[in-house]
Design an enzyme around this catalytic site. Structure first.
Site, PDB file in Angstrom:
ATOM      1  CB  SER A 182      32.675  -8.812 -44.383  1.00  0.00           C
ATOM      2  OG  SER A 182      31.818  -9.648 -45.112  1.00  0.00           O
TER       3      SER A 182
HETATM    4  N1  SAM Z   1      33.156 -13.659 -46.850  1.00  0.00           N
HETATM    5  C1  SAM Z   1      33.421 -12.628 -47.827  1.00  0.00           C
HETATM    6  C2  SAM Z   1      34.732 -11.967 -47.649  1.00  0.00           C
HETATM    7  O1  SAM Z   1      35.458 -12.271 -46.707  1.00  0.00           O
HETATM    8  O2  SAM Z   1      35.045 -11.147 -48.507  1.00  0.00           O
HETATM    9  C3  SAM Z   1      32.345 -11.600 -47.911  1.00  0.00           C
HETATM   10  C4  SAM Z   1      31.216 -12.105 -48.642  1.00  0.00           C
HETATM   11  S1  SAM Z   1      30.090 -11.015 -49.391  1.00  0.00           S
HETATM   12  C5  SAM Z   1      29.544 -10.007 -48.085  1.00  0.00           C
HETATM   13  C6  SAM Z   1      28.779 -12.210 -49.636  1.00  0.00           C
HETATM   14  C7  SAM Z   1      29.095 -13.253 -50.683  1.00  0.00           C
HETATM   15  O3  SAM Z   1      28.069 -14.248 -50.640  1.00  0.00           O
HETATM   16  C8  SAM Z   1      29.093 -12.708 -52.101  1.00  0.00           C
HETATM   17  O4  SAM Z   1      30.302 -13.010 -52.714  1.00  0.00           O
HETATM   18  C9  SAM Z   1      27.925 -13.435 -52.772  1.00  0.00           C
HETATM   19  O5  SAM Z   1      28.115 -13.695 -54.151  1.00  0.00           O
HETATM   20  C10 SAM Z   1      27.871 -14.703 -51.961  1.00  0.00           C
HETATM   21  N2  SAM Z   1      26.610 -15.428 -51.997  1.00  0.00           N
HETATM   22  C11 SAM Z   1      25.341 -14.955 -51.964  1.00  0.00           C
HETATM   23  N3  SAM Z   1      24.449 -15.969 -52.000  1.00  0.00           N
HETATM   24  C12 SAM Z   1      25.175 -17.121 -52.049  1.00  0.00           C
HETATM   25  C13 SAM Z   1      24.854 -18.509 -52.116  1.00  0.00           C
HETATM   26  N4  SAM Z   1      23.588 -18.934 -52.121  1.00  0.00           N
HETATM   27  N5  SAM Z   1      25.858 -19.411 -52.163  1.00  0.00           N
HETATM   28  C14 SAM Z   1      27.155 -19.012 -52.156  1.00  0.00           C
HETATM   29  N6  SAM Z   1      27.539 -17.714 -52.104  1.00  0.00           N
HETATM   30  C15 SAM Z   1      26.565 -16.786 -52.049  1.00  0.00           C
END
Ligand code: SAM
Length: 218
Positions: free
Chosen positions: A68
């Site tokens: 992010s």
């Molecule tokens: N917090 C992260 C960082 O600091 O890099 C950024 C996260 S990225 C924008 C969003 C993440 O949410 C992705 O890795 C994606 O695979 C995960 N994601 C999406 N749906 C999800 C779910 N239902 N449960 C867990 N993770 C999920």
């Protein structure tokens, strides 16, 4: 700390500039700014891209996902009002950067990721960088009942609605921060749990997150 995690003066200087930039953009929580100033964001990048690590932008981390934007991380973290020892559930571990910011603030972090590759990678590299958290694999749209209740829950992917399960897994006085909207853009929403069935919801600014995919999501 593993040998490849080196924090040189150049990166430290770039990080200071990033903190100043975030201040100008309206981030004013000193503890959050300090945490951003401490966590080496370039550790999450291949060395070829270290020159991108302290720009205020999201960046691809593989599997169609992103680390992010620092402003977004700071904005969401600020809304959580983290106190030392807070038990926090992060949904969407991704690179682990947001998790490290929470750990720097003294939170006990449970972080859940649905994509196996990202999960195994982050679970391995964060301890090498010196950050401890509990790494969970699975669908976080249902929260994680095993370790509930939580003082704070942060969702780092865009949801179509606020999942009831997440509200149920909050302690009274707890805060949920979640981007809610369409698959393109979302509004940042905070929910304060004021009683067993009472919530105060606030709708804030517009952001652009990757979708939250799962049983209680897209
Ligand atoms: N917090 C992260 C960082 O600091 O890099 C950024 C996260 S990225 C924008 C969003 C993440 O949410 C992705 O890795 C994606 O695979 C995960 N994601 C999406 N749906 C999800 C779910 N239902 N449960 C867990 N993770 C999920």
């Amino acid at each position: 700390m593993a040998y490849k995690y080196i924090d040189n003066y150049r990166e430290q200087g770039a990080r200071k500039k990033l903190v100043e930039e975030l201040k100008k953009k309206g981030i004013d929580d000193e503890n959050v700014l300090k945490a951003i100033g401490k966590v080496p964001r370039h550790f999450f990048f291949d060395e070829t891209f270290w020159n991108q690590a302290y720009r205020d932008i999201a960046f691809p981390i593989g599997e169609g996902q992103t680390i992010s934007q620092p402003y977004t991380v700071a904005y969401q973290t600020q809304l959580l009002h983290i106190q030392k020892e807070d038990k926090v559930l992060e949904i969407g571990t991704g690179s682990g950067y947001q998790c490290c910011i929470l750990v720097e603030l003294g939170a006990k972090v449970f972080t859940i990721e649905r994509q196996e590759k990202l999960f195994y990678h982050t679970k391995q590299v964060l301890p090498d960088m010196g950050y401890k958290a509990r790494f969970l694999l699975g669908d976080g749209s249902k929260g994680n009942i095993r370790h509930a209740p939580y003082d704070k829950i942060i969702v780092t992917a865009g949801a179509p609605t606020v999942p009831d399960e997440l509200l149920k897994q909050l302690n009274i006085g707890g805060i949920l921060v979640i981007p809610v909207g369409g698959q393109e853009t979302q509004k940042m929403v905070t929910v304060l749990k004021v009683g067993e069935h009472d919530y105060e919801k606030t709708i804030l600014d517009t952001f652009r997150f990757v979708p939250l995919v799962g049983d209680k999501a897209w």
